[in-house]
Motif scaffolding. Structure first.
Motif, short mmCIF file in Angstrom:
data_model
loop_
_atom_site.label_atom_id
_atom_site.label_comp_id
_atom_site.label_asym_id
_atom_site.label_seq_id
_atom_site.Cartn_x
_atom_site.Cartn_y
_atom_site.Cartn_z
N MET A 42 0.93 -1.21 -0.05
CA MET A 42 0.09 0.05 0.15
C MET A 42 0.88 1.34 -0.05
N SER A 43 0.28 2.34 -0.06
CA SER A 43 1.13 3.68 -0.18
C SER A 43 1.08 4.09 1.19
N TYR A 44 2.02 5.01 1.55
CA TYR A 44 1.97 5.54 2.95
C TYR A 44 2.73 6.93 2.79
N VAL A 45 2.60 7.62 3.80
CA VAL A 45 3.21 8.84 4.22
C VAL A 45 4.51 8.81 4.22
N ARG A 46 5.29 9.15 3.33
CA ARG A 46 6.94 8.97 3.53
C ARG A 46 7.52 10.12 4.10
N ASN A 47 7.20 11.39 3.77
CA ASN A 47 7.90 12.48 4.34
C ASN A 47 7.14 12.85 5.89
N ALA A 48 8.01 12.06 6.60
CA ALA A 48 7.43 12.25 7.94
C ALA A 48 8.15 11.32 8.95
N TRP A 49 8.29 11.81 10.22
CA TRP A 49 9.09 11.29 11.31
C TRP A 49 8.22 9.92 11.71
N TYR A 50 9.00 8.84 11.73
CA TYR A 50 8.36 7.60 12.38
C TYR A 50 9.25 7.12 13.50
N VAL A 51 8.70 6.20 14.73
CA VAL A 51 9.44 5.97 15.79
C VAL A 51 10.24 4.60 15.22
N ALA A 52 11.23 4.31 15.18
CA ALA A 52 11.90 3.18 14.95
C ALA A 52 12.20 2.39 15.98
N GLY A 53 12.22 2.98 17.30
CA GLY A 53 12.45 2.30 18.70
C GLY A 53 12.57 3.14 19.92
N TRP A 54 12.62 2.61 20.91
CA TRP A 54 13.16 3.31 22.08
C TRP A 54 14.77 3.30 21.85
N SER A 55 15.58 4.42 22.55
CA SER A 55 16.93 4.44 22.48
C SER A 55 17.57 3.21 22.99
N SER A 56 16.88 2.49 24.02
CA SER A 56 17.47 1.28 24.54
C SER A 56 17.46 0.12 23.65
N GLU A 57 16.59 0.22 22.33
CA GLU A 57 16.87 -0.85 21.48
C GLU A 57 17.83 -1.00 20.45
N PHE A 58 18.79 0.25 20.75
CA PHE A 58 19.86 0.31 19.59
C PHE A 58 21.17 0.30 20.45
N ASP A 59 21.93 -0.65 19.85
CA ASP A 59 23.37 -0.47 20.44
C ASP A 59 24.50 -0.84 19.03
N ALA A 60 25.75 -1.29 19.37
CA ALA A 60 26.60 -1.49 18.16
C ALA A 60 26.58 -2.75 17.68
N SER A 61 25.31 -3.18 17.33
CA SER A 61 24.95 -4.49 16.53
C SER A 61 24.00 -4.27 15.59
N LEU A 62 23.87 -4.83 14.69
CA LEU A 62 23.20 -4.59 13.48
C LEU A 62 21.54 -5.15 13.96
N LYS A 63 20.89 -4.27 13.70
CA LYS A 63 19.11 -4.60 13.96
C LYS A 63 18.26 -4.07 12.69
N ARG A 64 17.61 -5.32 12.32
CA ARG A 64 16.67 -5.00 11.04
C ARG A 64 15.40 -4.75 11.66
N VAL A 65 15.05 -3.61 11.10
CA VAL A 65 13.55 -3.27 11.20
C VAL A 65 12.87 -2.89 9.92
#
Lengths: 340, 340, 340
Positions: free
Chosen positions: B1-24
């Motif tokens: 489907m089509s989405y609103v692309r020109n916008a900020w979305y939440v990719a995660g809480w800060s705690s979800e990211f570190d120096a490892s590769l995470k696919r979203v």
């Protein structure tokens, strides 16, 4: 999808067949296979032409299969020999019969018209016939991946350093260029990594301690058989390319069986000129190969999933892709001969 | 489907990211994210342009990603910096780089062209900056539902009495009319339930025993962020609408991340002007919210399934639907600006 | 797919319904059913016309259903009687109401327009009303198969020897020809196997030791009800066809409920003129029937899977297929009356 039909594919190891009905799916075709009283293997379309029940749900009576729904009975050539409740047998009462050959304990099936089967095309290697070499069957690796990607991975020495860093490759080979010869019937890609530490495999088999010369030759027999000739020798011997038999030399064979667009079975085995007759060594090699081939499986299945997402540009091609590119072009020409 | 692309979305809480590769996966796009040496978060297209292997299957080397198949290496801006086995790097060897910002321990990603990212559009609230308010991150609720239905549910006070009868609503509000203001950038729907028994939530937090005035304000920031401002005060104070800070006031925030047409992640958190600094209270609130939001999940997933059955007539619209109706119309206009 | 709508289907045994909301899917239509205060069963479209939430997720209040999302309330005729938050009820606020009848502890539903329901079409048998006969409800067998194939299997005596060799058939009948009468409204196929050993079923029930005459009559009431009249009598009595009541006679009833193209529920029960009042015998018969009907299930599900593979030629038809062929032709004419 479309496949190369006029070719031999591996339906299984010999040990997979006995006097029971086994359903296999190859090139999206359902096939019932069984060993006849004379010891040879029969292969028929696995679908009764009456109500479409797979014949593998039926009963083997001598060399004939009796359908499990209404008892229509087919002989091992696919001819209907009985329709319970009526005397005449309609001309349309038959199932397709496939040509099957068994060689080196491997069961090959010709997926085109049985009359077109070419005996000489069945895969063979002189090493199968030599007592200086030891052959050993490994596993049937099931991959949720398209066979074209699996095959391309088998004519691609460049992935070894990155996918198999602890078993079949190491960092020493990362930048070593790949040679490719696509002139003959069999595609070949290869490279030598000279005067480098032995990889895990040859630390274990060969007992090399100092630096070695290591080679990887990838032979791809179209459509679906790969021979990976790899080995090592002491670096100070400076082995010539044609003298590989003087080193520790191993052939990993891969017989790919396309099941459908997203499913492939890779039956792999190995031959070697070392530790001949030593089944313990075979079992240890199996373990190492299993680790390595599961590394391939993880990559190939992730690619299959990713390919199904929406794509907005074409994949790029690199210098290392010559073998895969020619492979895919040739397969296309075999599938659609008019476009070649 | 089509989405609103020109916008900020939440990719995660800060705690979800570190120096490892995470696919979203966001808006059906696969993205690999990781925290760089400087502490900021990078986001790249999660697909090598060569053979399509997700880069998240590769290796982080410094801030660069080395593809797990052939070792092509991309820097944190998506530029290819190495192709093993060849010297030149093709111009097409790059992956898309996404703009990422971190604020209040939330990682936002701009899904349009990074150059078009609008800093000022990143969601914020004055209460995040006040020491009179306590912020607490809840869960990532995964819903097998279309994000449009999830968002509409968040600008819809009318469902509360029926979906959340023991937590966020009760029978007292069933017939109280809903006010809606769709003039501004942010859609608002609200209602006050005056002089009624406190709902479960405010029996627990607030300690109200007699009747209260209760409010629910639903603010929907397009495309995908909702703020539900709800609270209570003793009924005899007859609180004015603009004096809500004098009561017990809670903001439930919902950041919706559309994964695909039938999958949405709802990351929710809360801010409050009561029990500031009391993490035990936060944990108890989480429990209540979890009960309530799982009630929404059950409804929204059942609707998603039902919508996939054959439909023979159009859904009807009621007076309570003004907020949802305007929301969907505006999203349509943002997705297809030519049709607005 | 298209179905015969103007017909009674079995929605369940009477014991399946009480004063709770039960969702059933018949002919791809979602329906919510419940027992009203007066003891009769109501059936409504299981989808709120507002946001499409299944009404079965709501609450039964008296005989009315309150939607679990916004509280819209529908009476047992499908009429909306309340819209919380507004006074007027839109004309489009209704759900489809289905005609339901209960007879012999079976709940029938008319899948066409309720006004077109034909009382006289509800299935009945004189034996239901006789105290010489014992009726007993069995199971609801769920099959991943198209109902047309399930129904055809029920007007097909020829499969019995091959699918049910130990329960309902044996080798003695393999070549006995099948009679078929397709003139009347009810299709009939039958055969007598004279002077043969009793099948497992009649060794157990009937206690026959010597040879018997055995009959199988398959009555198919379109679209979806089958009566299989089978029994045995001592061979030396040489029973006439019309004197079957003098032998041990059993009716196996099958009520097929098509759920969707690949899913059918077969509710089966039995009536008999032996062991009347003996519930132990009923339970033992259930066991035997379960074995037999699971043999059918295995065949029919394998066929459903096989039919979804690519087909390159049309199935062949045999002499035994007269009943099934006429059945399918008549169903086609009922579904598309213009083509008949």
């Amino acid at each position: 999808m479309s496949y190369v039909r006029n070719a031999w594919y591996v339906a299984g190891w010999s040990s997979e067949f006995d006097a029971s009905l086994k359903r296999v799916v190859i090139l999206e075709q359902a096939i019932v296979m069984y060993r006849k009283a004379d010891g040879t293997v029969a292969a028929l379309e696995d679908q009764c032409p009456h109500r479409l029940l797979p014949l593998s749900k039926g009963k083997l009576i001598g060399d004939d299969i009796q359908c499990g729904y209404h008892g229509m009975t087919f002989n091992c050539e696919g001819k209907c020999v009985r329709v319970p409740g009526q005397d005449n047998i309609p001309a349309s009462a038959f199932v397709t019969n496939y040509a099957v050959r068994e060689k080196h304990d491997i069961v090959f099936i010709w997926m085109g018209d049985a009359d077109d089967a070419v005996e000489d095309d069945i895969f063979d290697l002189p090493q199968f016939h030599s007592d200086q070499w030891h052959a050993h069957q490994g596993d049937a690796l099931h991959l949720k991946a398209n066979y074209l990607n699996v095959a391309e991975n088998l004519v691609d020495p460049a992935h070894v350093s990155f996918v198999h860093p602890t078993t079949l490759g190491n960092a020493a080979s990362e930048n070593v260029p790949v040679h490719v010869d696509t002139e003959g019937e069999v595609l070949v890609a290869w490279r030598w990594i000279r005067d480098a530490p032995p990889i895990g495999f040859f630390q274990k088999f060969g007992g090399f301690k100092g630096n070695v010369d290591r080679w990887h030759y990838y032979y791809l027999h179209l459509p679906c058989t790969a021979v990976i000739d790899f080995g090592s020798a002491d670096a100070d011997r400076n082995l010539a390319e044609e003298s590989r038999d003087e080193g520790v030399r191993i052939f990993a064979l891969h017989f790919l069986t396309p099941v459908n667009e997203h499913y492939t079975i890779d039956r792999w085995m190995h031959l070697r000129n070392a530790a001949v007759g030593d089944e313990d060594a075979s079992i240890q090699m199996d373990k190492l190969f299993r680790v390595a081939f599961n590394e391939d499986k993880e990559i190939l299945e992730a690619i299959d999933e990713q390919e199904q997402m929406v794509q907005t540009r074409k994949p790029i091609r690199l210098a290392i892709d010559k073998g895969p590119t020619v492979y895919r072009r040739r397969i296309d020409a075999m599938v659609n001969p008019d476009y070649s």
